[in-house]
Design a protein around this motif. Structure first.
Motif, PDB file in Angstrom:
ATOM      1  N   HIS A   1       0.833  -1.210   0.000  1.00 37.89           N
ATOM      2  CA  HIS A   1       0.000   0.000   0.000  1.00 37.89           C
ATOM      3  C   HIS A   1       0.864   1.256   0.000  1.00 37.89           C
ATOM      4  O   HIS A   1       0.586   2.212  -0.736  1.00 37.89           O
ATOM      5  N   ASP A   2       1.920   1.268   0.808  1.00 37.34           N
ATOM      6  CA  ASP A   2       2.816   2.423   0.861  1.00 37.34           C
ATOM      7  C   ASP A   2       3.517   2.659  -0.477  1.00 37.34           C
ATOM      8  O   ASP A   2       3.641   3.797  -0.940  1.00 37.34           O
ATOM      9  N   ILE A   3       3.952   1.575  -1.106  1.00 30.28           N
ATOM     10  CA  ILE A   3       4.635   1.688  -2.403  1.00 30.28           C
ATOM     11  C   ILE A   3       3.680   2.233  -3.461  1.00 30.28           C
ATOM     12  O   ILE A   3       4.037   3.118  -4.243  1.00 30.28           O
ATOM     13  N   VAL A   4       2.457   1.725  -3.471  1.00 31.22           N
ATOM     14  CA  VAL A   4       1.468   2.195  -4.454  1.00 31.22           C
ATOM     15  C   VAL A   4       1.125   3.658  -4.206  1.00 31.22           C
ATOM     16  O   VAL A   4       0.965   4.432  -5.158  1.00 31.22           O
ATOM     17  N   LYS A   5       1.036   4.064  -2.948  1.00 33.23           N
ATOM     18  CA  LYS A   5       0.775   5.481  -2.644  1.00 33.23           C
ATOM     19  C   LYS A   5       1.887   6.373  -3.184  1.00 33.23           C
ATOM     20  O   LYS A   5       1.625   7.430  -3.755  1.00 33.23           O
ATOM     21  N   GLN A   6       3.153   5.940  -3.010  1.00 30.29           N
ATOM     22  CA  GLN A   6       4.281   6.714  -3.535  1.00 30.29           C
ATOM     23  C   GLN A   6       4.241   6.774  -5.062  1.00 30.29           C
ATOM     24  O   GLN A   6       4.490   7.820  -5.660  1.00 30.29           O
ATOM     25  N   LEU A   7       3.918   5.651  -5.685  1.00 26.75           N
ATOM     26  CA  LEU A   7       3.813   5.608  -7.143  1.00 26.75           C
ATOM     27  C   LEU A   7       2.709   6.538  -7.626  1.00 26.75           C
ATOM     28  O   LEU A   7       2.878   7.278  -8.597  1.00 26.75           O
ATOM     29  N   LYS A   8       1.599   6.535  -6.916  1.00 24.14           N
ATOM     30  CA  LYS A   8       0.465   7.402  -7.273  1.00 24.14           C
ATOM     31  C   LYS A   8       0.849   8.877  -7.145  1.00 24.14           C
ATOM     32  O   LYS A   8       0.513   9.689  -8.012  1.00 24.14           O
ATOM     33  N   GLN A   9       1.559   9.224  -6.087  1.00 23.74           N
ATOM     34  CA  GLN A   9       1.999  10.612  -5.900  1.00 23.74           C
ATOM     35  C   GLN A   9       2.923  11.048  -7.025  1.00 23.74           C
ATOM     36  O   GLN A   9       2.805  12.148  -7.542  1.00 23.74           O
ATOM     37  N   LYS A  10       3.870  10.175  -7.397  1.00 23.73           N
ATOM     38  CA  LYS A  10       4.787  10.507  -8.488  1.00 23.73           C
ATOM     39  C   LYS A  10       4.020  10.661  -9.803  1.00 23.73           C
ATOM     40  O   LYS A  10       4.330  11.543 -10.602  1.00 23.73           O
ATOM     41  N   ALA A  11       3.024   9.809 -10.020  1.00 22.48           N
ATOM     42  CA  ALA A  11       2.217   9.907 -11.243  1.00 22.48           C
ATOM     43  C   ALA A  11       1.446  11.221 -11.265  1.00 22.48           C
ATOM     44  O   ALA A  11       1.379  11.904 -12.288  1.00 22.48           O
ATOM     45  N   LYS A  12       0.877  11.596 -10.129  1.00 23.55           N
ATOM     46  CA  LYS A  12       0.123  12.854 -10.054  1.00 23.55           C
ATOM     47  C   LYS A  12       1.018  14.072 -10.255  1.00 23.55           C
ATOM     48  O   LYS A  12       0.560  15.102 -10.731  1.00 23.55           O
ATOM     49  N   SER A  13       2.289  13.936  -9.902  1.00 27.53           N
ATOM     50  CA  SER A  13       3.201  15.065 -10.072  1.00 27.53           C
ATOM     51  C   SER A  13       3.715  15.166 -11.509  1.00 27.53           C
ATOM     52  O   SER A  13       4.435  16.093 -11.838  1.00 27.53           O
ATOM     53  N   GLY A  14       3.333  14.203 -12.352  1.00 24.09           N
ATOM     54  CA  GLY A  14       3.677  14.288 -13.765  1.00 24.09           C
ATOM     55  C   GLY A  14       4.770  13.363 -14.232  1.00 24.09           C
ATOM     56  O   GLY A  14       5.213  13.463 -15.369  1.00 24.09           O
ATOM     57  N   CYS A  15       5.222  12.450 -13.394  1.00 26.02           N
ATOM     58  CA  CYS A  15       6.273  11.502 -13.792  1.00 26.02           C
ATOM     59  C   CYS A  15       5.680  10.515 -14.810  1.00 26.02           C
ATOM     60  O   CYS A  15       4.822   9.701 -14.476  1.00 26.02           O
ATOM     61  N   ILE A  16       6.130  10.617 -16.039  1.00 27.00           N
ATOM     62  CA  ILE A  16       5.575   9.815 -17.126  1.00 27.00           C
ATOM     63  C   ILE A  16       5.722   8.321 -16.849  1.00 27.00           C
ATOM     64  O   ILE A  16       4.784   7.551 -17.062  1.00 27.00           O
ATOM     65  N   GLN A  17       6.876   7.901 -16.376  1.00 26.89           N
ATOM     66  CA  GLN A  17       7.097   6.475 -16.114  1.00 26.89           C
ATOM     67  C   GLN A  17       6.131   5.966 -15.036  1.00 26.89           C
ATOM     68  O   GLN A  17       5.596   4.869 -15.152  1.00 26.89           O
ATOM     69  N   SER A  18       5.898   6.780 -14.005  1.00 27.30           N
ATOM     70  CA  SER A  18       4.967   6.377 -12.948  1.00 27.30           C
ATOM     71  C   SER A  18       3.541   6.318 -13.472  1.00 27.30           C
ATOM     72  O   SER A  18       2.779   5.421 -13.112  1.00 27.30           O
ATOM     73  N   ILE A  19       3.184   7.263 -14.328  1.00 28.71           N
ATOM     74  CA  ILE A  19       1.848   7.252 -14.939  1.00 28.71           C
ATOM     75  C   ILE A  19       1.674   5.967 -15.738  1.00 28.71           C
ATOM     76  O   ILE A  19       0.655   5.273 -15.620  1.00 28.71           O
ATOM     77  N   LYS A  20       2.673   5.645 -16.550  1.00 28.07           N
ATOM     78  CA  LYS A  20       2.615   4.452 -17.390  1.00 28.07           C
ATOM     79  C   LYS A  20       2.465   3.183 -16.542  1.00 28.07           C
ATOM     80  O   LYS A  20       1.603   2.345 -16.803  1.00 28.07           O
ATOM     81  N   ILE A  21       3.295   3.057 -15.511  1.00 31.84           N
ATOM     82  CA  ILE A  21       3.248   1.871 -14.655  1.00 31.84           C
ATOM     83  C   ILE A  21       1.895   1.769 -13.955  1.00 31.84           C
ATOM     84  O   ILE A  21       1.268   0.705 -13.943  1.00 31.84           O
ATOM     85  N   LEU A  22       1.437   2.877 -13.389  1.00 29.17           N
ATOM     86  CA  LEU A  22       0.172   2.867 -12.651  1.00 29.17           C
ATOM     87  C   LEU A  22      -0.996   2.480 -13.559  1.00 29.17           C
ATOM     88  O   LEU A  22      -1.827   1.642 -13.193  1.00 29.17           O
ATOM     89  N   LEU A  23      -1.045   3.060 -14.752  1.00 32.00           N
ATOM     90  CA  LEU A  23      -2.144   2.746 -15.669  1.00 32.00           C
ATOM     91  C   LEU A  23      -2.050   1.326 -16.205  1.00 32.00           C
ATOM     92  O   LEU A  23      -3.074   0.629 -16.289  1.00 32.00           O
ATOM     93  N   GLU A  24      -0.854   0.870 -16.551  1.00 32.33           N
ATOM     94  CA  GLU A  24      -0.717  -0.480 -17.083  1.00 32.33           C
ATOM     95  C   GLU A  24      -1.103  -1.546 -16.061  1.00 32.33           C
ATOM     96  O   GLU A  24      -1.697  -2.551 -16.403  1.00 32.33           O
ATOM     97  N   TYR A  25      -0.756  -1.308 -14.797  1.00 33.39           N
ATOM     98  CA  TYR A  25      -1.077  -2.308 -13.782  1.00 33.39           C
ATOM     99  C   TYR A  25      -2.497  -2.181 -13.253  1.00 33.39           C
ATOM    100  O   TYR A  25      -3.018  -3.113 -12.644  1.00 33.39           O
ATOM    101  N   SER A  26      -3.143  -1.042 -13.459  1.00 31.96           N
ATOM    102  CA  SER A  26      -4.509  -0.904 -12.962  1.00 31.96           C
ATOM    103  C   SER A  26      -5.548  -1.204 -14.037  1.00 31.96           C
ATOM    104  O   SER A  26      -6.535  -1.882 -13.767  1.00 31.96           O
ATOM    105  N   ILE A  27      -5.321  -0.730 -15.279  1.00 30.56           N
ATOM    106  CA  ILE A  27      -6.317  -0.983 -16.329  1.00 30.56           C
ATOM    107  C   ILE A  27      -5.777  -1.836 -17.465  1.00 30.56           C
ATOM    108  O   ILE A  27      -6.508  -2.190 -18.372  1.00 30.56           O
ATOM    109  N   GLY A  28      -4.493  -2.140 -17.442  1.00 28.37           N
ATOM    110  CA  GLY A  28      -3.895  -2.990 -18.467  1.00 28.37           C
ATOM    111  C   GLY A  28      -3.250  -2.179 -19.574  1.00 28.37           C
ATOM    112  O   GLY A  28      -3.533  -0.990 -19.742  1.00 28.37           O
ATOM    113  N   LYS A  29      -2.396  -2.847 -20.333  1.00 34.96           N
ATOM    114  CA  LYS A  29      -1.733  -2.187 -21.454  1.00 34.96           C
ATOM    115  C   LYS A  29      -2.765  -1.924 -22.546  1.00 34.96           C
ATOM    116  O   LYS A  29      -3.636  -2.753 -22.796  1.00 34.96           O
TER     117      LYS A  29
END
Length: 101
Positions: free
Chosen positions: A40-68
């Protein structure tokens, strides 16, 4: 021991039946070491990085939540002039602007 062909020699059958290989041992050790709260802590950090605009974090979060995303087939009979092409850069700008709100 192995012979010059890489085969096990007589009297040396290799790994005992039922023993785990290294990959399984590593996976089991990792599963024991990481708790649900850690995940949960790791996913929260990933989510924060994605919200701040980190493209790689956005990609990882979306691929693992809704699929490629799958490759879209283009219908040759469809009039594409009616639909503007998807602007990936514009989508990223919108995500970044919402992150700063």
């Amino acid at each position: 021991m192995r012979n010059h062909k890489g085969q096990f020699t007589t009297g040396n059958p290799g790994k005992p039946k039922g023993s785990l290989n290294k990959q399984t041992e590593y996976k089991n050790a990792l599963n024991e070491a990481i708790t649900t709260n850690d995940i949960h802590d790791i996913v929260k950090q990933l989510k924060q990085k994605a919200k701040s605009g980190c493209i790689q974090s956005i990609k990882i979060l979306l691929e693992y939540s809704i699929g490629k995303p799958t490759q879209m087939l283009i219908n040759q009979n469809y009039d594409h002039s009616e639909t503007p092409p998807f602007d990936f850069n514009e989508a990223i700008r919108k995500l970044r602007s919402h992150a700063t709100d």
